[in-house]
Design a protein around this motif. Sequence first.
Motif, PDB file in Angstrom:
ATOM      1  N   LEU A  38       0.815  -1.213   0.000  1.00  0.00           N
ATOM      2  CA  LEU A  38       0.000   0.000   0.000  1.00  0.00           C
ATOM      3  C   LEU A  38       0.849   1.264   0.000  1.00  0.00           C
ATOM      4  N   PHE A  39       2.026   1.207   0.606  1.00  0.00           N
ATOM      5  CA  PHE A  39       2.837   2.407   0.803  1.00  0.00           C
ATOM      6  C   PHE A  39       4.005   2.516  -0.181  1.00  0.00           C
ATOM      7  N   ARG A  40       4.114   1.564  -1.104  1.00  0.00           N
ATOM      8  CA  ARG A  40       5.187   1.600  -2.126  1.00  0.00           C
ATOM      9  C   ARG A  40       6.561   1.783  -1.472  1.00  0.00           C
ATOM     10  N   ASP A  42       9.041  -0.136  -1.364  1.00  0.00           N
ATOM     11  CA  ASP A  42      10.187  -0.804  -1.991  1.00  0.00           C
ATOM     12  C   ASP A  42      10.768   0.000  -3.149  1.00  0.00           C
ATOM     13  N   VAL A  43      10.306   1.257  -3.316  1.00  0.00           N
ATOM     14  CA  VAL A  43      10.755   2.098  -4.430  1.00  0.00           C
ATOM     15  C   VAL A  43      11.465   3.328  -3.877  1.00  0.00           C
ATOM     16  N   GLN A  44      12.689   3.509  -4.291  1.00  0.00           N
ATOM     17  CA  GLN A  44      13.461   4.695  -3.897  1.00  0.00           C
ATOM     18  C   GLN A  44      13.005   5.896  -4.726  1.00  0.00           C
ATOM     19  N   CYS A  45      12.751   7.038  -4.077  1.00  0.00           N
ATOM     20  CA  CYS A  45      12.170   8.137  -4.835  1.00  0.00           C
ATOM     21  C   CYS A  45      12.362   9.477  -4.131  1.00  0.00           C
ATOM     22  N   LEU A  46      12.167  10.526  -4.891  1.00  0.00           N
ATOM     23  CA  LEU A  46      12.001  11.884  -4.383  1.00  0.00           C
ATOM     24  C   LEU A  46      10.510  12.194  -4.354  1.00  0.00           C
ATOM     25  N   ALA A  47      10.100  13.116  -3.469  1.00  0.00           N
ATOM     26  CA  ALA A  47       8.698  13.508  -3.398  1.00  0.00           C
ATOM     27  C   ALA A  47       8.599  15.004  -3.134  1.00  0.00           C
ATOM     28  N   GLY A  48       7.632  15.632  -3.773  1.00  0.00           N
ATOM     29  CA  GLY A  48       7.335  17.038  -3.546  1.00  0.00           C
ATOM     30  C   GLY A  48       6.042  17.176  -2.767  1.00  0.00           C
ATOM     31  N   LEU A 287      -1.313  17.264  14.253  1.00  0.00           N
ATOM     32  CA  LEU A 287      -2.032  17.277  12.982  1.00  0.00           C
ATOM     33  C   LEU A 287      -2.816  15.975  12.868  1.00  0.00           C
ATOM     34  N   LEU A 288      -4.073  16.068  12.433  1.00  0.00           N
ATOM     35  CA  LEU A 288      -4.900  14.866  12.304  1.00  0.00           C
ATOM     36  C   LEU A 288      -5.972  15.089  11.249  1.00  0.00           C
ATOM     37  N   GLY A 289      -6.175  14.074  10.401  1.00  0.00           N
ATOM     38  CA  GLY A 289      -7.225  14.160   9.398  1.00  0.00           C
ATOM     39  C   GLY A 289      -7.160  13.024   8.412  1.00  0.00           C
ATOM     40  N   PRO A 290      -8.171  12.893   7.548  1.00  0.00           N
ATOM     41  CA  PRO A 290      -8.182  11.837   6.535  1.00  0.00           C
ATOM     42  C   PRO A 290      -7.316  12.199   5.340  1.00  0.00           C
ATOM     43  N   SER A 291      -6.876  11.175   4.630  1.00  0.00           N
ATOM     44  CA  SER A 291      -6.096  11.382   3.412  1.00  0.00           C
ATOM     45  C   SER A 291      -6.483  10.326   2.378  1.00  0.00           C
ATOM     46  N   TRP A 292      -6.332  10.722   1.122  1.00  0.00           N
ATOM     47  CA  TRP A 292      -6.511   9.794   0.003  1.00  0.00           C
ATOM     48  C   TRP A 292      -5.137   9.503  -0.559  1.00  0.00           C
ATOM     49  N   GLN A 293      -4.775   8.188  -0.626  1.00  0.00           N
ATOM     50  CA  GLN A 293      -3.448   7.795  -1.081  1.00  0.00           C
ATOM     51  C   GLN A 293      -3.600   6.682  -2.114  1.00  0.00           C
ATOM     52  N   LYS A 294      -2.886   6.845  -3.247  1.00  0.00           N
ATOM     53  CA  LYS A 294      -3.042   5.898  -4.347  1.00  0.00           C
ATOM     54  C   LYS A 294      -1.694   5.617  -4.996  1.00  0.00           C
ATOM     55  N   CYS A 295      -1.385   4.339  -5.200  1.00  0.00           N
ATOM     56  CA  CYS A 295      -0.173   3.931  -5.909  1.00  0.00           C
ATOM     57  C   CYS A 295      -0.487   3.725  -7.388  1.00  0.00           C
ATOM     58  N   PHE A 296       0.266   4.380  -8.246  1.00  0.00           N
ATOM     59  CA  PHE A 296       0.160   4.201  -9.682  1.00  0.00           C
ATOM     60  C   PHE A 296       1.409   3.464 -10.191  1.00  0.00           C
ATOM     61  N   THR A 297       1.501   3.298 -11.506  1.00  0.00           N
ATOM     62  CA  THR A 297       2.614   2.527 -12.061  1.00  0.00           C
ATOM     63  C   THR A 297       3.960   3.165 -11.740  1.00  0.00           C
ATOM     64  N   HIS A 298       4.056   4.469 -11.886  1.00  0.00           N
ATOM     65  CA  HIS A 298       5.334   5.146 -11.689  1.00  0.00           C
ATOM     66  C   HIS A 298       5.305   6.192 -10.560  1.00  0.00           C
ATOM     67  N   ARG A 347      -2.765  19.161   1.942  1.00  0.00           N
ATOM     68  CA  ARG A 347      -1.450  18.835   1.373  1.00  0.00           C
ATOM     69  C   ARG A 347      -1.599  17.934   0.160  1.00  0.00           C
ATOM     70  N   LEU A 348      -0.818  18.219  -0.866  1.00  0.00           N
ATOM     71  CA  LEU A 348      -0.682  17.349  -2.029  1.00  0.00           C
ATOM     72  C   LEU A 348       0.755  16.849  -2.101  1.00  0.00           C
ATOM     73  N   THR A 349       0.915  15.519  -2.184  1.00  0.00           N
ATOM     74  CA  THR A 349       2.237  14.893  -2.268  1.00  0.00           C
ATOM     75  C   THR A 349       2.294  14.010  -3.515  1.00  0.00           C
ATOM     76  N   VAL A 350       3.356  14.165  -4.292  1.00  0.00           N
ATOM     77  CA  VAL A 350       3.582  13.326  -5.463  1.00  0.00           C
ATOM     78  C   VAL A 350       5.038  12.905  -5.449  1.00  0.00           C
ATOM     79  N   ASP A 351       5.297  11.586  -5.548  1.00  0.00           N
ATOM     80  CA  ASP A 351       6.695  11.130  -5.619  1.00  0.00           C
ATOM     81  C   ASP A 351       7.083  10.890  -7.077  1.00  0.00           C
ATOM     82  N   PHE A 352       8.367  10.891  -7.330  1.00  0.00           N
ATOM     83  CA  PHE A 352       8.870  10.744  -8.696  1.00  0.00           C
ATOM     84  C   PHE A 352      10.305  10.215  -8.676  1.00  0.00           C
TER      85      PHE A 352
END
Length: 352
Positions: A38-40, A42-48, A287-298, A347-352
């Motif tokens: 669910l949390f990806r 196993d992938v090394q990445c940068l995130a903004g 800080l406390l609240g709900p979040s939507w988190q989704k793993c895509f191909t990349h 907050r919006l987070t995107v890894d790459f």
Amino acid sequence: MKKSISLCISALLLTISAQAATKQEPAPAPPPPFDANLFRNDVQCLAGHVSFLYWTVDIRAMDYATQMQNSAWGDSTSTSYAQGEIKSATYNLDPGFRVALSYFRAPKEWEVWGQYTRLTARGKDEVGKPKDNSLFLTGNWPQITTQPLSGAHSYVHMNYNVFDLIANRYFHPNPHLRLRLMGGAVVAWIDQNWIVKYTDSTPNITKISNWWRYIGAGIRGGFMGDWFWTNDIYMTGLVTTGVLMGSYVNRSKIQTTFQPANGIDTNTPVQNTSFSDVHPAFTAQVLLGPSWQKCFTHNRVEVFAGYEINIWGNIHEIFRSTGGSPSASKQLWMNSGLIALQGLTTRLTVDF
């Protein structure tokens, strides 16, 4: 002879067909479970990370006037004390932002963050004299006027700047829960300017200016958690505490347009004090609240919206003074209180 050969070939074909029929095909491999990663992690990445803040500031010890609700004790020559509704400076809800960049190291599962938080907060309040002529508006600061007050105005402004450099260590107690143990450095630059104005019917004006600034650096630590619920919905929480050491400056000035008969220059302050030192401050964040988190191909995307509060202590101080002749003793006393910056954080987070 030909008939014998045909019979042998037929028997061989029947044997091969029977063996093929009895041979079982291997079962297909089952698909991985939906929560396998669910949390990806196993992938090394940068995130903004980009956050929009909609906060207000709550501070104690910011009273500036008292509006009488009932008649004073005694007659007009008797000594009475404060009575009525106390008016304090308040802040509006104001927008701010937070930007961050992080690097996640897989498979070691540690991460480093650098983030900057900025908020400019403002507030404006005013109160007038009661309509009943036997009731008054009185200042909680010295009011140097010739007539009773007709109005009091408060203006407050805060600059809030905080930079964090944080290292995280990831833990996964189960596939649905990610915990981060956090620790690192924090730098803060916070200042506040507070102006109070009293007016009478003349009109004379008494202006009180209070300004302080704190610049400090220290350490911050805590933990953050993401708990998967269902349909890509998580509950996200964060708790940190920190201690800083820094430079503190506080200035207070009172001026009036009232000019006594002896011709005192109105540019000369009635009160003019300054104070500076180096002292510690502490902070806490929740800080406390709900979040939507989704793993895509990349990529992996997170969208968070929740409540956040940041508390700061040993920063906000207001110095007040008793009056007297120039050579007389002036007793100073200090009012202080916690600072609480609170409100909506998205907050919006995107890894790459």
